[in-house]
Design an enzyme around this catalytic site. Structure first.
Site, short mmCIF file in Angstrom:
data_model
loop_
_atom_site.label_atom_id
_atom_site.label_comp_id
_atom_site.label_asym_id
_atom_site.label_seq_id
_atom_site.Cartn_x
_atom_site.Cartn_y
_atom_site.Cartn_z
N ASP A 14 0.82 -1.22 0.00
CA ASP A 14 0.00 0.00 0.00
C ASP A 14 0.86 1.27 0.00
OD1 ASP A 14 -2.16 -1.82 0.36
OD2 ASP A 14 -2.04 -1.63 2.54
N GLU A 182 -11.09 0.70 -3.97
CA GLU A 182 -10.33 1.13 -2.79
C GLU A 182 -9.14 1.97 -3.24
OE1 GLU A 182 -9.50 -2.72 -1.10
OE2 GLU A 182 -7.96 -3.19 -2.55
C1 6LW Z 1 -5.84 -1.98 1.93
C2 6LW Z 1 -6.56 -2.11 0.65
C3 6LW Z 1 -5.83 -3.23 0.14
O1 6LW Z 1 -6.36 -1.11 2.83
O2 6LW Z 1 -5.68 -4.11 1.14
O3 6LW Z 1 -4.65 -4.01 -1.65
C4 6LW Z 1 -5.89 -3.42 2.34
N1 6LW Z 1 -5.31 -3.17 -1.01
O4 6LW Z 1 -6.46 -1.04 -0.19
C5 6LW Z 1 -4.84 -3.77 3.32
O5 6LW Z 1 -3.57 -3.63 2.75
#
Ligand code: 6LW
Length: 502
Positions: A14, A182
């Site tokens: 991230d 996300e």
């Molecule tokens: C993060 C989300 C994700 O908050 O996994 O791959 C979660 N992305 O964006 C935890 O890393």
């Protein structure tokens, strides 16, 4: 390709990056490990040095009791008017937090809660009038409610000094319909505001999609069928590329005025079923603007040359900022002064199956690596481990007259024992290629070799298939961490050496 890939190897997922003058700063997630949220510095986007951690003392995150997976998720790092900001979710704990510091090296403040907002992956951006926008993903990990439907990409305006939202959450463009929209980030470029998001989930389907609008509050549209890009603009899904799971990225201007996307990805090893021993790492790719849209190059492997070595005799006064512990800080479980020249750890009976073992850890950053340490168990019990989480760990330990190697995978356990040499001994873990003439040998990431002793007196206790300590099987969000640990008594460590190659 001018950049090395991985850019930062090992469990560093991230990533978020900010350019301040000629300096670049990058932050990543740390989950249940402390200190939390490492900050790296670079001048060229190629060499990166960890300069500290946002979370370096109790109270900033409530990671002490988080379940596995909880803790620091997905920071965004930004800078404005002389102040550095890190916004992050303390998942299954405090909630969405804003940390600030005038100096990126720290100390950072205690973190202000964004009140009443439950979501992950907060981004921070300022409109032309100075309004602060937090754009986030509507997955609630912090209210204590049962997980509900995903809320898509949401946005609030916020008073950064008090953490009070100044508007109701508003739904923004949430991608092309793939799962888990996300990791939003907002950028102003040319005549538009761009909303970059991840979608497809953090597994093999992961990708980055983009939309644009005329204001930071949108509305955003991806221009599908009207000259917009084919989203996701970046993904390794269904390709044979060595770097998979690419997504969750942040955009940055390069030193020569070009652009780059820095994102998470994985390096699975094996054939059709493949296993990522190191977890989610940080990668980079070139990007550019075409017809007012963002275009990204595929993310290709470009390993750094040679062997990378880290050695310490524990003669220093404090541990370097890369060392991590589980749900507690290294200084809470270890001492460099109790026996000068050694790192001592005192066990309270907790083992690696427990939530808070007395352990200090160093990330495994290369698929082919070796870690060794000299251990004097005294009358106690301690060892060297490689850990994904409480349910997935291999270790070799010494004490009470025996050396024991152990593999623990999802409640299944095997041990191997041997008489212990007298006094201090060396424990080693080697991560080697799987070789053999059966197809099965091509279906794993690596083989983990657990041994004790040195030179002619070295003896191997076990060889274990590495795939059970990988992102795909352990399914926690972290990666492999090599740990020095004590179960009982005061155990002393010297001459830690980690060496690895891509
Ligand atoms: C993060 C989300 C994700 O908050 O996994 O791959 C979660 N992305 O964006 C935890 O890393």
């Amino acid at each position: 390709m001018i950049y090395p890939n991985p850019l930062i190897s090992g469990f560093y997922p991230d990533p978020s990056v900010v350019k301040v003058g000629e300096d670049y700063y990058l932050a990543t997630s740390t989950f249940e490990y402390l200190p939390g949220i490492p900050i790296f510095h670079s001048r060229d986007l190629v060499s990166w040095t960890q300069i500290g951690n946002v979370v370096d003392r109790p109270g900033q995150l409530h990671s002490e009791n988080v379940p596995t997976l909880g803790g620091a998720w997905a920071p965004t790092i930004r800078h404005r008017d002389g102040l550095f900001y890190v916004v992050v979710t303390d998942a299954m704990a405090r909630g969405m937090l804003i940390f600030t510091s005038a100096s990126v090296e720290g100390p950072w403040d205690d973190g202000i809660l964004v009140k009443g907002i439950h979501g992950i992956d907060p981004d921070l951006a300022w409109g032309e009038d100075g309004t602060a926008y937090i754009t986030y993903s509507g997955l609630d990990t912090t209210s204590g409610a049962e997980p509900g439907p995903h809320g898509g990409i949401l946005q609030i305006t916020v008073d950064l000094e008090s953490g009070t939202p100044t508007s109701e959450p508003k739904q923004l463009w949430s991608g092309t319909g793939l799962k888990f929209p996300e990791a939003p980030h907002l950028y102003q470029h040319g005549d538009y505001w761009y909303l970059l998001i991840a979608e497809g989930g953090t597994e093999r389907g992961h990708g980055i999609s983009v939309a644009r609008g005329n204001s930071p509050a949108g509305p955003f549209a991806d221009g599908a069928g009207q000259g917009g890009p084919t989203n996701p603009i970046l993904s390794a899904r269904s390709t044979g590329r060595e770097i998979q799971n690419t997504g969750h990225g942040d955009l940055v201007e390069t030193p020569d005025g070009g652009w780059a996307l820095i994102m998470l990805g994985m390096r699975p090893g094996g054939m059709t079923q493949a296993f990522s021993a190191l977890g989610r790492e940080t990668f980079i790719t070139e990007a550019r603007w075409e017809n007012d849209w963002l275009v990204a190059e595929p993310v290709l492997l470009n390993p750094r040359e040679g062997e990378s070595v880290f050695e310490t005799d524990f003669d220093e006064q404090t541990l370097s900022p890369q060392w991590i512990s589980i749900r507690q800080f290294p200084a809470e479980v270890s001492s460099l002064s109790e026996r000068p020249g050694w790192l001592t750890l005192t066990g309270d009976g907790s083992t690696l199956d427990d939530q808070r073992p007395a352990l200090v850890g160093w990330r495994q950053q290369h698929p082919w690596a070796t870690a060794s340490v000299v251990i004097d168990p005294g009358t106690g019990l301690g060892g060297l481990s490689v850990r994904y989480d409480e349910d997935h760990h291999y270790e070799i330990e010494v004490g009470e007259g025996r050396v024991t190697a152990r593999a623990s995978v999802a409640g299944i356990r095997q041990t191997w024992t041997h008489d212990a040499p007298k006094g201090a001994t060396t424990l080693s873990i080697d991560f080697i290629r799987s070789v053999g003439d059966s197809m099965l040998s091509a279906l794993t990431s690596d083989i983990v070799v657990l041994s004790a002793g040195e030179g002619d007196d070295r003896f191997e206790l076990a060889r274990v298939d590495g795939r059970y300590l990988s992102q795909e099987t352990a399914a926690s969000f972290t990666g492999r961490v090599i740990g020095l640990y004590a179960v009982r008594g005061t155990v002393a460590f010297d001459s830690f050496r980690y060496a690895g190659k891509d």
